[in-house]
Design a protein around this motif. Structure first.
Motif, PDB file in Angstrom:
ATOM      1  N   VAL A 132       0.787  -1.248  -0.004  1.00 24.56           N
ATOM      2  CA  VAL A 132      -0.039  -0.047   0.159  1.00 24.56           C
ATOM      3  C   VAL A 132       1.014   1.023   0.032  1.00 24.56           C
ATOM      4  O   VAL A 132       1.830   1.292   0.952  1.00 24.56           O
ATOM      5  CB  VAL A 132      -0.837  -0.051   1.242  1.00 24.56           C
ATOM      6  N   GLU A 136      -5.018   6.999   0.840  1.00 19.37           N
ATOM      7  CA  GLU A 136      -6.217   6.735   0.266  1.00 19.37           C
ATOM      8  C   GLU A 136      -6.440   5.376  -0.003  1.00 19.37           C
ATOM      9  O   GLU A 136      -7.610   4.797   0.252  1.00 19.37           O
ATOM     10  CB  GLU A 136      -6.358   7.521  -1.003  1.00 19.37           C
ATOM     11  N   GLU A 137      -5.363   4.593  -0.414  1.00 20.61           N
ATOM     12  CA  GLU A 137      -5.520   3.126  -0.428  1.00 20.61           C
ATOM     13  C   GLU A 137      -5.597   2.359   0.507  1.00 20.61           C
ATOM     14  O   GLU A 137      -6.521   1.506   0.758  1.00 20.61           O
ATOM     15  CB  GLU A 137      -4.207   2.709  -1.182  1.00 20.61           C
ATOM     16  N   SER A 140      -9.380   2.921   2.197  1.00 16.74           N
ATOM     17  CA  SER A 140     -10.560   2.609   1.144  1.00 16.74           C
ATOM     18  C   SER A 140     -10.899   1.310   1.609  1.00 16.74           C
ATOM     19  O   SER A 140     -10.229   0.255   1.347  1.00 16.74           O
ATOM     20  CB  SER A 140     -10.049   2.649  -0.340  1.00 16.74           C
ATOM     21  N   LEU A 143     -10.482  -1.534  -1.190  1.00 12.64           N
ATOM     22  CA  LEU A 143      -9.461  -2.166  -1.563  1.00 12.64           C
ATOM     23  C   LEU A 143      -8.993  -3.174  -0.309  1.00 12.64           C
ATOM     24  O   LEU A 143      -8.370  -2.558   0.625  1.00 12.64           O
ATOM     25  CB  LEU A 143      -8.352  -1.233  -1.645  1.00 12.64           C
ATOM     26  N   LYS A 145      -7.216  -5.315   2.542  1.00 11.00           N
ATOM     27  CA  LYS A 145      -5.824  -5.470   2.782  1.00 11.00           C
ATOM     28  C   LYS A 145      -6.005  -7.095   3.482  1.00 11.00           C
ATOM     29  O   LYS A 145      -6.677  -7.552   3.611  1.00 11.00           O
ATOM     30  CB  LYS A 145      -5.778  -4.562   4.175  1.00 11.00           C
ATOM     31  N   ARG A 181      -1.994  -4.676   0.375  1.00 13.46           N
ATOM     32  CA  ARG A 181      -3.120  -4.859  -0.325  1.00 13.46           C
ATOM     33  C   ARG A 181      -3.335  -6.075  -1.158  1.00 13.46           C
ATOM     34  O   ARG A 181      -2.537  -6.552  -1.771  1.00 13.46           O
ATOM     35  CB  ARG A 181      -3.458  -3.673  -1.303  1.00 13.46           C
ATOM     36  N   ASP A 230       0.388  -2.774 -10.315  1.00  6.65           N
ATOM     37  CA  ASP A 230      -0.896  -2.603  -9.672  1.00  6.65           C
ATOM     38  C   ASP A 230      -2.069  -3.179 -10.385  1.00  6.65           C
ATOM     39  O   ASP A 230      -1.755  -3.736 -11.527  1.00  6.65           O
ATOM     40  CB  ASP A 230      -1.147  -1.055  -9.670  1.00  6.65           C
TER      41      ASP A 230
END
Length: 249
Positions: A132, A136-137, A140, A143, A145, A181, A230
């Motif tokens: 990560v 923001e990621e 969120s 998304l 983890k 993530r 990604d």
């Protein structure tokens, strides 16, 4: 033999007919197939619930099978497709490739397939994770983890960042811990995939709406391979705009 299966259903609340969306003179599903064919896969097959998608895949030279529209998940659709193909005994690994990720990198697929090269050390299930990089990621809920043990196996998946850092402000969390993530690409041994489709929905899965928690609760281990690359799934009309812009660069 490593088999790549791509579940692609027509129904979508926000994007009906999503696999057939035009992305720069090719449909989304055509782009996914093209990327998958660059990986070390012996065969790439689309598993769909709709005649229109099946005909389209065959028209551009792909291979597809028609599956039941009643499947609750892509995992179930992949298992039916494998059965329709005759459950070839030489397949030692099935890779479940998301049908809404037209930019999937072949190296990501290979990273999972490579874990199954040696039958003596092959995991039951494998998936991908990446570091990560932004706040923001991290926060969120879209998304998921994952927390790993020291051997690279998943301990838990969550839509909330784990671990919770009691002694630091949220804005400092990334500076004090390396978060990972989860990317929704899976690989399985065929016999394990069959077992997964027979499991009932579990309490943790129901709480987080993450299917892989059902597998962990049932005692299956999930090996995680790390990637720096990604993922870009298409779920909304805004995502379509971003994808087309990316293709025009």
């Amino acid at each position: 033999m490593v088999l790549g299966l791509i579940p692609a259903r027509f129904a979508s609340t926000r994007l009906p007919g999503k696999p057939l969306l035009d992305l720069g003179e090719q449909s989304m599903i055509q782009r996914v197939v093209a990327q998958a064919r660059q990986a070390n896969l012996a065969r790439v097959v689309v598993a769909t619930d709709d005649d229109r998608i099946m005909r389209h895949v065959e028209d551009f030279g792909g291979e597809a099978v028609l599956t039941s529209p009643a499947h609750p998940s892509g995992t179930d659709r992949v298992w039916e497709a494998f059965q329709q193909l005759g459950s070839p005994a030489e397949v030692h690994c099935i890779v479940n490739i998301q049908g809404d990720e037209p930019f999937i990198n072949p190296r990501q697929i290979n990273a999972l397939a490579d874990l199954f090269a040696d039958p003596a050390t092959a995991p039951a299930i494998a998936t991908l994770v990446k570091p990560v990089l932004t706040e923001e990621e991290l926060f969120s809920p879209h998304l998921p983890k994952v927390v790993l043990n020291q051997l690279g196996y998943a301990m838990y998946f969550s839509r909330h960042p784990l671990p919770y850092q009691r002694n630091h402000e949220r804005a400092e969390w990334l500076a004090h811990h390396r978060y990972l993530r989860h990317l929704g690409l899976y690989a399985y041994q065929p016999k394990v995939l069959e077992q997964l489709t027979q499991l009932p929905v579990s309490p943790l899965e129901a709480a987080e709406s993450l299917e892989q928690l059902r597998w962990l609760e049932a005692g299956f281990q999930i090996r995680c391979a790390e990637t720096e690359l990604d993922a870009f799934g298409i779920d909304t009309p805004e995502d379509v705009v971003k994808a087309r812009a990316r293709l025009e660069r």
